[in-house]
Design a protein around this motif. Sequence first.
Motif, short mmCIF file in Angstrom:
data_model
loop_
_atom_site.label_atom_id
_atom_site.label_comp_id
_atom_site.label_asym_id
_atom_site.label_seq_id
_atom_site.Cartn_x
_atom_site.Cartn_y
_atom_site.Cartn_z
N SER A 169 0.44 -60.94 25.26
CA SER A 169 1.76 -60.70 24.68
C SER A 169 2.88 -61.10 25.65
O SER A 169 2.65 -61.39 26.82
CB SER A 169 1.91 -59.23 24.30
N GLY A 170 4.10 -61.07 25.14
CA GLY A 170 5.27 -61.51 25.91
C GLY A 170 5.73 -60.48 26.93
O GLY A 170 5.08 -59.47 27.17
N LEU A 171 6.87 -60.76 27.54
CA LEU A 171 7.38 -59.97 28.67
C LEU A 171 8.81 -59.53 28.38
O LEU A 171 9.53 -60.19 27.62
CB LEU A 171 7.40 -60.84 29.94
N SER A 172 9.21 -58.46 29.03
CA SER A 172 10.64 -58.12 29.09
C SER A 172 11.16 -58.72 30.39
O SER A 172 10.64 -58.43 31.46
CB SER A 172 10.85 -56.61 29.12
N LEU A 173 12.18 -59.57 30.28
CA LEU A 173 12.73 -60.24 31.45
C LEU A 173 14.08 -59.60 31.77
O LEU A 173 15.01 -59.71 30.97
CB LEU A 173 12.92 -61.73 31.16
N VAL A 174 14.15 -58.91 32.89
CA VAL A 174 15.32 -58.07 33.17
C VAL A 174 16.13 -58.66 34.32
O VAL A 174 15.78 -58.51 35.50
CB VAL A 174 14.87 -56.63 33.52
N SER A 175 17.21 -59.37 33.98
CA SER A 175 18.07 -59.92 35.02
C SER A 175 18.88 -58.80 35.67
O SER A 175 19.48 -57.98 34.98
CB SER A 175 19.03 -60.95 34.42
N CYS A 176 18.87 -58.76 36.99
CA CYS A 176 19.65 -57.76 37.73
C CYS A 176 20.67 -58.47 38.61
O CYS A 176 20.94 -58.05 39.73
CB CYS A 176 18.72 -56.88 38.55
N ASP A 177 21.18 -59.59 38.15
CA ASP A 177 22.19 -60.33 38.90
C ASP A 177 23.57 -60.05 38.34
O ASP A 177 23.72 -59.68 37.18
CB ASP A 177 21.87 -61.83 38.87
N ASN A 178 24.58 -60.27 39.20
CA ASN A 178 25.97 -59.94 38.86
C ASN A 178 26.61 -61.02 37.99
O ASN A 178 27.54 -61.71 38.41
CB ASN A 178 26.79 -59.79 40.14
N LEU A 179 26.10 -61.17 36.77
CA LEU A 179 26.66 -62.13 35.83
C LEU A 179 27.06 -61.36 34.58
O LEU A 179 26.35 -60.42 34.20
CB LEU A 179 25.60 -63.15 35.42
N ALA A 180 28.16 -61.77 33.95
CA ALA A 180 28.52 -61.12 32.69
C ALA A 180 27.45 -61.46 31.67
O ALA A 180 27.02 -62.61 31.57
CB ALA A 180 29.88 -61.63 32.23
N ASP A 181 26.98 -60.46 30.92
CA ASP A 181 25.94 -60.66 29.91
C ASP A 181 24.72 -61.34 30.53
O ASP A 181 24.23 -62.35 30.04
CB ASP A 181 26.50 -61.50 28.74
N ASN A 182 24.22 -60.75 31.63
CA ASN A 182 23.14 -61.43 32.37
C ASN A 182 21.89 -61.65 31.52
O ASN A 182 21.22 -62.67 31.66
CB ASN A 182 22.85 -60.72 33.71
N GLY A 183 21.61 -60.72 30.61
CA GLY A 183 20.45 -60.91 29.72
C GLY A 183 20.68 -62.08 28.78
O GLY A 183 19.79 -62.92 28.57
N GLY A 184 21.88 -62.16 28.22
CA GLY A 184 22.21 -63.26 27.32
C GLY A 184 22.18 -64.59 28.05
O GLY A 184 21.71 -65.61 27.52
#
Length: 463
Positions: A169-184
Amino acid sequence: MRLSAATVDRLPAKVARPGYDHLSQRIGIVHLGIGAFMRAHQAVFTDRAMAAGDRDWGIVGASLRSPAVRDTLAPQDGLFTVTENGADGANMRLIGSVRDVVVASAPNDDLHHALVSPDTAIVTLTVTEKGYHRRADGSLDFAAVEQAGGTIYHHLARAFAGRRDAGISGLSLVSCDNLADNGGVLAASLGAWLDHVDPTLGSWFARECTCPSTMVDRIVPAVTPADIDAVEAVLGVRDEAAVLTEPFAQWVIEDDFAGRRPRWDAVGAQIVTDVAPYETAKLRMLNGAHSALAYLGLQAGLSYVHEAIADPVIGPSVKRLMRDEAAASLDPAPGQDLTAYADALLIRFANPTLRHALRQIASDGSQKIPQRWLASLEANRARGRTCPETLSALAAWMLHVRGDDGPIDDPRATELAAAWASAGRDGIVDAVVGERGLLAGIWRPRVQDRAILADTLTIFDGR
Ligand code: CS2
């Protein structure tokens, strides 16, 4: 003697321990970009979640290029300490969540194996703003990704193919960088890259994976050799991977996971439906003020954040930037108190025990300024407001990238130097924020904004 599983018993009693058997935890998370920030933030939340009973969330930390972190953490069995320096003294904690550290560029396939393991449910990332290889307008810079090689996109594309082909199955990819809407940003950039290399992989990613947005916050100054010696004096063993930080830590995570996740919310993380109001406030108020302190402070010959905020000229200017310009550009969520937030930030900045170097914050300005200042300038422009303090910080940055404060650390240093060489002081404003400028795309400056910038440059330059 080195900190490791074998020497843990020698630590003084005042150092808090994991409270679970760290060596027997299964891996549940792969982290891309294991640096000091991750060790003081995500590793701590996961350690606390495991200590609270949610086991088997061991982390494989990957460095994308340098073996330095692997070489310090491997002899320590992944163990390291976090020292929280507050007004009322220091607290130390041993962190057990990192099980293994790998180097992505190594010829062995350790990172790939960790990424395709069915046990791995989550990939977290702290690869800094430049690790996403975006153009100033936010779109993926395909040529830069290809030229760099070994980027997050390369590793994740290969891992996705491996998981898909093995029916995992797939993954949850969790960006923890200082970007606006980092997940998007991660979803859009990764999606674009996958469609480019293999469209069928793009649809697998869209179907199987999620990219929750997050707001991460903890001030983590770069560790110095003197810090490592001071930590050793307390521990009685040497911890080459020690990190020092503030007592404060915040993690707001969008509730959008593809599969299971640690109970981070049981240990202080906030799981919410919309991260945007928190993320935008943090970027424009905390990080925006930080960058202003960095360039104005370095220009005044200062070295640390607590010195710059105490400066009689810079301090008030940055407070106005935070309150009258950054906060004024935001639409707070119900219950979000931006006045209280600004007050709390100022107390954190004033913490003298942190010794947070302005030079550390000043790095990579071309990557940070768009979401810290330009987004706020544009929102204020749309509301008919002028932002003299943000403009003055922007002028200080322009002189910083001319080299006024010494050598600059920025992925676009060459382009910025070329802009100064051809445009000079009279043309640099246009070369940077003009319609085809290096940072064009977010903010459309008005004539009066350019005039203020040009005047401030002249004043700063004449000092
Ligand atoms: C800082 C951040 O170095 C920088 O650019 O502004 O690292 C800041 O300390 C963190 O985002 C705080 O959470």
